[in-house]
Design a protein around this motif. Structure first.
Motif, PDB file in Angstrom:
ATOM      1  N   ILE A   1     -30.713 -19.002  -0.242  1.00 41.11           N
ATOM      2  CA  ILE A   1     -30.507 -17.751  -0.957  1.00 41.11           C
ATOM      3  C   ILE A   1     -29.769 -17.989  -2.269  1.00 41.11           C
ATOM      4  O   ILE A   1     -30.126 -17.437  -3.315  1.00 41.11           O
ATOM      5  N   GLY A   2     -28.721 -18.805  -2.219  1.00 38.17           N
ATOM      6  CA  GLY A   2     -27.943 -19.066  -3.433  1.00 38.17           C
ATOM      7  C   GLY A   2     -28.767 -19.745  -4.507  1.00 38.17           C
ATOM      8  O   GLY A   2     -28.719 -19.375  -5.682  1.00 38.17           O
ATOM      9  N   ALA A   3     -29.541 -20.766  -4.107  1.00 40.52           N
ATOM     10  CA  ALA A   3     -30.358 -21.495  -5.071  1.00 40.52           C
ATOM     11  C   ALA A   3     -31.467 -20.610  -5.632  1.00 40.52           C
ATOM     12  O   ALA A   3     -31.780 -20.659  -6.828  1.00 40.52           O
ATOM     13  N   TYR A   4     -32.064 -19.768  -4.785  1.00 34.85           N
ATOM     14  CA  TYR A   4     -33.128 -18.867  -5.234  1.00 34.85           C
ATOM     15  C   TYR A   4     -32.609 -17.904  -6.290  1.00 34.85           C
ATOM     16  O   TYR A   4     -33.188 -17.750  -7.368  1.00 34.85           O
ATOM     17  N   PHE A   5     -31.488 -17.274  -5.983  1.00 39.54           N
ATOM     18  CA  PHE A   5     -30.959 -16.268  -6.890  1.00 39.54           C
ATOM     19  C   PHE A   5     -30.475 -16.903  -8.194  1.00 39.54           C
ATOM     20  O   PHE A   5     -30.735 -16.399  -9.291  1.00 39.54           O
ATOM     21  N   ALA A   6     -29.762 -18.033  -8.094  1.00 37.51           N
ATOM     22  CA  ALA A   6     -29.215 -18.677  -9.291  1.00 37.51           C
ATOM     23  C   ALA A   6     -30.324 -19.156 -10.223  1.00 37.51           C
ATOM     24  O   ALA A   6     -30.200 -19.062 -11.449  1.00 37.51           O
ATOM     25  N   SER A   7     -31.402 -19.673  -9.651  1.00 36.41           N
ATOM     26  CA  SER A   7     -32.497 -20.168 -10.474  1.00 36.41           C
ATOM     27  C   SER A   7     -33.189 -19.047 -11.255  1.00 36.41           C
ATOM     28  O   SER A   7     -33.778 -19.286 -12.311  1.00 36.41           O
ATOM     29  N   LYS A   8     -33.102 -17.818 -10.746  1.00 37.08           N
ATOM     30  CA  LYS A   8     -33.744 -16.681 -11.405  1.00 37.08           C
ATOM     31  C   LYS A   8     -32.838 -15.993 -12.420  1.00 37.08           C
ATOM     32  O   LYS A   8     -33.292 -15.133 -13.184  1.00 37.08           O
ATOM     33  N   LEU A   9     -31.566 -16.354 -12.452  1.00 42.39           N
ATOM     34  CA  LEU A   9     -30.624 -15.612 -13.283  1.00 42.39           C
ATOM     35  C   LEU A   9     -31.007 -15.537 -14.767  1.00 42.39           C
ATOM     36  O   LEU A   9     -30.921 -14.447 -15.360  1.00 42.39           O
ATOM     37  N   PRO A  10     -31.401 -16.657 -15.431  1.00 48.93           N
ATOM     38  CA  PRO A  10     -31.767 -16.518 -16.849  1.00 48.93           C
ATOM     39  C   PRO A  10     -32.883 -15.499 -17.081  1.00 48.93           C
ATOM     40  O   PRO A  10     -32.828 -14.728 -18.050  1.00 48.93           O
ATOM     41  N   LEU A  11     -33.867 -15.482 -16.194  1.00 55.45           N
ATOM     42  CA  LEU A  11     -34.967 -14.527 -16.349  1.00 55.45           C
ATOM     43  C   LEU A  11     -34.486 -13.105 -16.077  1.00 55.45           C
ATOM     44  O   LEU A  11     -34.891 -12.158 -16.761  1.00 55.45           O
ATOM     45  N   ILE A  12     -33.602 -12.930 -15.098  1.00 54.10           N
ATOM     46  CA  ILE A  12     -33.053 -11.600 -14.804  1.00 54.10           C
ATOM     47  C   ILE A  12     -32.315 -11.054 -16.017  1.00 54.10           C
ATOM     48  O   ILE A  12     -32.508  -9.894 -16.427  1.00 54.10           O
ATOM     49  N   PHE A  13     -31.476 -11.879 -16.612  1.00 56.24           N
ATOM     50  CA  PHE A  13     -30.736 -11.419 -17.787  1.00 56.24           C
ATOM     51  C   PHE A  13     -31.666 -11.165 -18.972  1.00 56.24           C
ATOM     52  O   PHE A  13     -31.432 -10.246 -19.772  1.00 56.24           O
ATOM     53  N   THR A  14     -32.747 -11.960 -19.086  1.00 57.70           N
ATOM     54  CA  THR A  14     -33.730 -11.713 -20.141  1.00 57.70           C
ATOM     55  C   THR A  14     -34.371 -10.346 -19.968  1.00 57.70           C
ATOM     56  O   THR A  14     -34.535  -9.589 -20.933  1.00 57.70           O
ATOM     57  N   HIS A  15     -34.731  -9.997 -18.730  1.00 61.05           N
ATOM     58  CA  HIS A  15     -35.332  -8.693 -18.453  1.00 61.05           C
ATOM     59  C   HIS A  15     -34.351  -7.556 -18.720  1.00 61.05           C
ATOM     60  O   HIS A  15     -34.761  -6.420 -18.999  1.00 61.05           O
ATOM     61  N   LEU A  16     -33.050  -7.847 -18.633  1.00 62.31           N
ATOM     62  CA  LEU A  16     -32.031  -6.833 -18.890  1.00 62.31           C
ATOM     63  C   LEU A  16     -31.723  -6.689 -20.381  1.00 62.31           C
ATOM     64  O   LEU A  16     -30.835  -5.927 -20.768  1.00 62.31           O
TER      65      LEU A  16
END
Length: 509
Positions: A149-164
């Motif tokens: 879970i930690g690795a999944y979420f952390a790996s997506k963070l740059p894209l999440i912030f880009t979408h924000l």
């Protein structure tokens, strides 16, 4: 006297800190090559910049494990270490993406990886300390859950912030805000989750642990070998040590004379040279009857490891060589081979780099699911066949990236990573399951520590030779590093089939 059975939520609390630890590792694995390249690193120089991570783990984990075994404070036994590591790692996560120049970023990687290792090693021992034998499987499964879970979420963070709406591009030499915010968020989660475990979990006192263990054999026992045996073994170690040092010197001179990649010094001096020096020191100690110390014991145990461990060593070597090639080169391969750019300021580069974050997130999610399915396959076939099949899937997944022409969400972010995720789940579990049943109980701690060498050594080899291979034979095209990694993982799977593993597979025992 037996350890008390813990509830589901007590096990959840004591494992919760692993969520932050794994987020730190995942942010490191999926973004550091991007940071290095943004700050001006050449493609063929990036592997040597990564050498800090495995080398730090090789040194830090056994040292921290040794001292945490012998520590007791008001805060506890293991908790002071993973709290201190969390504070340092969180600080490093804030500083790393703000590095003004390459050498500072490389230094921060060293500090960050060391700090994460300070937290990780005591966390693994924490499960053994606090849980009765029947609950340890659940405890390690809970840690595996938080790893995924930690690795999944952390790996997506740059894209999440880009979408924000956070900027995903930046001027030359500047790390994009989407990456910076991801590291800030990861640092906050790291310290909060570890604090949660520190506050909500208790540790047994040294007296209680001694009472639990009094009926068991001591892990560290005095060697019963005779003085003549040590004298003979001393000669063997001295001969091997001198031979390794001679090879190290000759190899280093060849690197200098032919002006080869300086990365190769990691192999000639860091591995062969230090290995020879260790053998030489061990031989001198045994020759002078200085045999009652941990260093000599570890060197001798490494020499006389069980047969299955020697077989697994080769499987681990080629598996982790492949993983390290993936962690170093996926961002470089995807942006150059698929998106056709090495311009770190371009939209295409940063779009590709974000897709790599998605890829890394997805393989961790697949691994979390596969970890529950692999034991079932092993039950109806065998562990070695299961590991073979998983590693072949991973190798094919890495190789398939070469053939991607249209980087859609499915073809790019999911399809190659399904195989990699299955392999990752197997690498994290099956070799340890195969090994544990073959180790003598009075040397379990020693051999588990030695087993870590076969994770670190291939990473150091990868860091020292991949840059050389890519620059000399593949025209600085990093996609070929992934092809090498894929072939290495398939080779590891083939070797796994040769392992003599006859243990019975029991599910939910």
């Amino acid at each position: 006297m037996e350890k008390r059975k813990l509830s589901f939520w007590q096990i959840w609390n004591m494992s919760f800190g692993f969520l932050g630890i794994q987020m730190g590792f995942a942010l490191q694995n999926s973004n550091v090559s991007r940071i290095f390249q943004t700050l001006g690193a050449n493609i063929d120089d990036i592997p040597i910049l990564w050498v800090a991570a495995p080398l730090t783990g090789l040194i830090i984990q056994p040292i921290i494990g040794y001292f945490s075994d012998r520590t007791w404070t008001k805060l506890g036994r293991r908790k002071p270490y993973f709290l201190a590591g969390a504070i340092l790692a969180s600080a490093a996560l804030f500083i790393m993406p703000n590095s003004p120049v390459l050498w500072i970023a490389a230094g921060m990687l060293w500090i960050m990886d060391a700090s994460i290792n300070v937290s990780m090693e005591p966390f693994r021992a924490f499960v053994g300390d606090n849980l009765p034998e029947k609950q340890r499987t659940m405890g390690f499964a809970m840690q595996s859950f938080f790893i995924g879970i930690g690795a999944y979420f952390a790996s997506k963070l740059p894209l999440i912030f880009t979408h924000l709406g956070v900027q995903n591009t930046a001027p030359l030499g500047i790390i994009p805000d989407s990456v910076k915010y991801s590291f800030y968020f990861g640092g906050i989660v790291f310290i909060i989750t570890v604090l949660w475990t520190v506050i909500t979990s208790k540790e047994y006192s040294p007296e209680e642990l001694a009472a639990f263990e009094k009926h068991k054999e001591a892990i560290f026992v005095k060697e019963e070998n005779s003085a003549d045996w040590f004298a003979s073994n001393a000669k063997s170690h001295l001969t091997k040590g001198i031979s390794f040092l001679i090879v190290s010197v000759l190899f280093s001179l060849a690197i200098f004379h032919f002006d080869l990649k300086k990365d190769l010094y990691v192999l000639s001096l860091g591995l062969i040279g230090l290995g020879g020096l260790a053998m030489l020191v061990s031989g001198l100690m045994q020759k002078t009857n200085n045999t009652e110390n941990g260093f000599v014991t570890i060197m001798n145990d490494f020499q006389f490891m069980p047969k299955i461990m020697k077989q697994l060593a080769w499987v681990q070597f080629f598996s982790w060589f492949a993983l390290f090639s993936m962690w170093i080169y996926t961002t470089l391969a995807v942006t150059q081979h698929i998106y056709g750019t090495t311009d770190t300021t371009s939209t295409a580069y940063n779009t590709g780099a974000n897709q790599v974050g998605e890829m890394f997130a997805n393989y961790n999610l697949i691994a979390a699911i596969a970890s529950f399915l692999l034991p079932l396959l092993a039950k109806y076939t065998s562990r070695k066949f299961t590991h073979f099949a998983a590693l072949v899937c991973g190798g094919l997944g890495l190789i398939s990236i070469y053939f991607i022409s249209e980087p859609t969400a499915f073809t790019m972010e999911w399809l190659p990573m399904i195989g990699v995720g299955i392999a990752w789940a197997s690498i994290l579990s099956i070799p340890y399951a195969m090994l544990s049943g073959s180790l003598p109980s009075n040397k379990m701690g020693y051999y588990m520590g030695v087993f870590n060498f076969f994770i670190v050594i291939p990473q150091l080899v990868a860091a020292s030779i991949l840059g050389f291979l890519v620059s000399k034979f593949f025209n600085n095209e990093p996609i070929y590093a992934l092809l090498i990694g894929g072939a290495s993982m398939i080779l590891a799977g083939i070797i796994a089939l040769t392992i003599n593993d006859e243990s019975k597979i029991i599910i939910n025992e």
